[in-house]
Design an enzyme around this catalytic site. Structure first.
Site, mmCIF file in Angstrom:
data_model
loop_
_atom_site.group_PDB
_atom_site.id
_atom_site.type_symbol
_atom_site.label_atom_id
_atom_site.label_comp_id
_atom_site.label_asym_id
_atom_site.label_seq_id
_atom_site.Cartn_x
_atom_site.Cartn_y
_atom_site.Cartn_z
ATOM 1 N N CYS A 1 60.227 85.993 48.318
ATOM 2 C CA CYS A 1 60.850 84.694 48.098
ATOM 3 C C CYS A 1 59.804 83.605 47.839
ATOM 4 O O CYS A 1 58.842 83.458 48.586
ATOM 5 C CB CYS A 1 61.703 84.322 49.305
ATOM 6 S SG CYS A 1 62.454 82.704 49.142
ATOM 7 N N CYS B 1 66.053 82.177 53.776
ATOM 8 C CA CYS B 1 66.184 80.739 53.514
ATOM 9 C C CYS B 1 67.383 80.418 52.622
ATOM 10 O O CYS B 1 67.731 79.254 52.438
ATOM 11 C CB CYS B 1 64.917 80.190 52.887
ATOM 12 S SG CYS B 1 64.689 80.699 51.175
ATOM 13 N N CYS C 1 67.681 85.545 48.949
ATOM 14 C CA CYS C 1 66.827 85.610 50.138
ATOM 15 C C CYS C 1 67.706 85.439 51.368
ATOM 16 O O CYS C 1 68.417 84.458 51.493
ATOM 17 C CB CYS C 1 65.764 84.514 50.071
ATOM 18 S SG CYS C 1 64.811 84.372 51.597
ATOM 19 N N CYS D 1 59.997 81.126 50.945
ATOM 20 C CA CYS D 1 59.655 81.474 52.337
ATOM 21 C C CYS D 1 58.950 82.817 52.474
ATOM 22 O O CYS D 1 58.680 83.258 53.588
ATOM 23 C CB CYS D 1 60.911 81.439 53.190
ATOM 24 S SG CYS D 1 61.996 82.851 52.920
ATOM 25 N N ASP E 1 40.572 95.252 29.752
ATOM 26 C CA ASP E 1 40.784 96.197 30.844
ATOM 27 C C ASP E 1 42.081 96.955 30.569
ATOM 28 O O ASP E 1 43.154 96.372 30.594
ATOM 29 C CB ASP E 1 40.869 95.408 32.152
ATOM 30 C CG ASP E 1 41.196 96.300 33.337
ATOM 31 O OD1 ASP E 1 41.360 97.526 33.140
ATOM 32 O OD2 ASP E 1 41.296 95.774 34.449
HETATM 33 ZN ZN LIG Z 1 63.505 82.607 51.213
#
Ligand SMILES: [Zn+2]
Length: 467
Positions: free
Chosen positions: A211, A236, A233, A214, A371
């Site tokens: 998230c 939060c 999420c 958070c 690369d």
């Molecule tokens: Zn969150």
């Protein structure tokens, strides 16, 4: 009239003229000359244009070209940059060409594709009316941290411009969608509804697992591809926002087109808020590109019929798939530049209803990324599901050997893998193996694409086959 501005425009136009005379292309130098003489040149001459900007990791060029088609369908007088000129100096050169010596604009709208890393710098000079952000994916060389610094750079670029700019954002990309939080700008989200598509494979390389608010791990109500989908999420509450323009049904998904049903919220469209349209491009990623362009068109007030017409009339010629017909066979060129894009191309090939005859051209020049370890992030293993369709796999380019090793480790039948370094021989061999009516796919990195294109052009006496 500012004297410095006039001198700067004249010097820059003269540089363009001289480069042209010397038959040298080049979109960087004239812009640099203009800046050197007058640092405010771009800000000053661009202020009289209505500007639409497109940025993000994948799909910028295709999205820009579809918006261009929408402008054409509305008879709008516009200018636009080519994908190779999407940094500050290239964009400046474009504007210099589009104004008179006194700085007066010769066109109404400027449609600008901007490199996502240069976006922050470009918005110091341009104030767009609308900005499309397609998505954020990890490019081949990026570390995870760099993905967030790209997001933050785009964010600061957006904060720099006023609150009248409409943001057109991908609802299914947790990073892209986060740009719409805590902004006073009008935000239009587009996305693919979970009824329209649910990925069955759990094989998702996730660039943004945690998230953005958070750091908790995201859950998904549905997956589209990569980290795109119905993220939420549980900690939060940050989640995929409702989309103003949504693909609610994929009615047909062909190898070169999709037919989709879209739904608009009333803020975008007053009546008849569903429409069915066709996109002449394959794959989910192009549905996103089309939705982004359509959302932008609707936000700018263009009629839904003109947008639908634009989607249907858009030809992928300039996009990332280029075709050339050789007798009764077709060669198709598809650029590959990062794991997510490469995976989409492989899924598309796996859906093809014919034997697979494919060449991978991998270079490691600066423009390709030096690369090549990113090849290990590409899901070549998915080709095992269609192994009976695979006729031949050719690897080539500076790192053709490494590519062959990568294919070998994916568990594919090594007797079908060949390294052919000579491009002439590669084309001959590829076509020989292709049945009449069939298609030979060439997947090059950027500089390999330039090389093979010029050989194909000469060999088959073509002018500009990608147009
Ligand atoms: Zn969150």
């Amino acid at each position: 009239m500012k004297i410095r501005q006039v001198i700067s425009i004249i010097a820059s136009k003269l540089t363009i003229f001289l480069l042209h005379l010397l038959k040298r292309g080049g979109t960087t130098l004239p812009g640099k000359v203009a800046f050197k003489l007058y640092p405010d040149i771009l800000k000053s001459i661009a202020s009289n244009f209505e500007i639409i900007m497109v940025t993000g990791t994948n799909g910028k060029t295709t999205t820009t070209r579809i918006v261009e088609e929408i402008l054409k369908n509305n008879n709008v007088d516009y200018i636009t940059n080519k994908s190779g000129a999407n940094l500050l100096s290239g964009i400046t050169t474009l504007f210099i060409q589009a104004v008179s010596i006194s700085g007066k604009p010769k066109h109404k709208v400027a449609l600008i594709e901007s490199d996502e890393a240069a976006f922050n710098q470009v918005t110091k000079h341009l104030t767009p009316k609308a900005v499309i952000v397609t998505n954020f994916f990890r490019d081949q060389l990026d570390r995870y941290g760099e993905l967030y610094s790209t997001l933050n750079a785009v964010k600061s670029g957006l904060e720099r411009i006023g609150d009248n700019t409409a943001l057109i954002l991908n609802a299914d990309d947790s990073m892209c969608a986060s740009l719409g939080i805590a902004t006073a700008k009008p935000v239009i989200y587009y996305g693919i509804n979970q009824q329209a598509y649910q990925a069955t494979s759990e094989n998702m390389n996730s660039d943004a697992m945690f998230c953005i608010q958070c750091k908790n791990k995201y859950e998904y109500s549905n997956r589209i591809y990569g980290h795109l989908g119905g993220f939420y999420c549980t900690n939060c509450g940050y989640k995929r926002p409702d989309a103003h323009l949504e693909c609610i049904e994929i009615q047909e998904a062909g190898s070169s087109y999709s037919t989709i049903k879209c739904k608009c919220s009333s803020t975008l469209l007053q009546e008849n808020n569903e429409f069915v349209t066709r996109i002449n491009l394959p794959g989910l990623y192009n549905i996103y590109n089309a939705m982004a362009a359509a959302a932008c068109g609707l936000a700018l007030g263009y009629k839904v019929e003109t947008i639908s017409n634009a989607l249907q009339s858009f030809e992928s010629g300039f996009g990332r798939m280029e075709s050339i017909n050789v007798m009764d066979k077709t060669i198709k060129l598809i650029l590959v530049k990062n794991p997510t894009g490469f995976n989409q191309v492989l899924s598309f090939l796996a859906l093809e209803n014919q034997s697979l005859n494919t060449a991978f051209l991998i270079n490691d020049n600066l423009a390709d990324g030096t690369d090549i370890s990113w090849l290990w992030d590409v899901d070549f293993e998915q080709l095992n599901n269609v192994s009976d369709k695979i006729d031949g796999l050719i690897t080539s380019g500076v790192r053709g050997e490494d590519m062959a090793v990568r294919l070998k480790y994916s568990g594919l039948d090594t007797s079908k893998i060949r390294i052919i370094k000579d491009y002439h021989m590669l084309i001959e061999e590829g076509l020989k193996k292709t049945p009449p009516g069939g298609c030979f796919y060439i997947l090059p990195t950027y500089t390999a694409m330039l090389d093979i294109r010029s050989i194909l052009k000469k060999k088959f006496n073509l002018k500009e086959f990608w147009k």
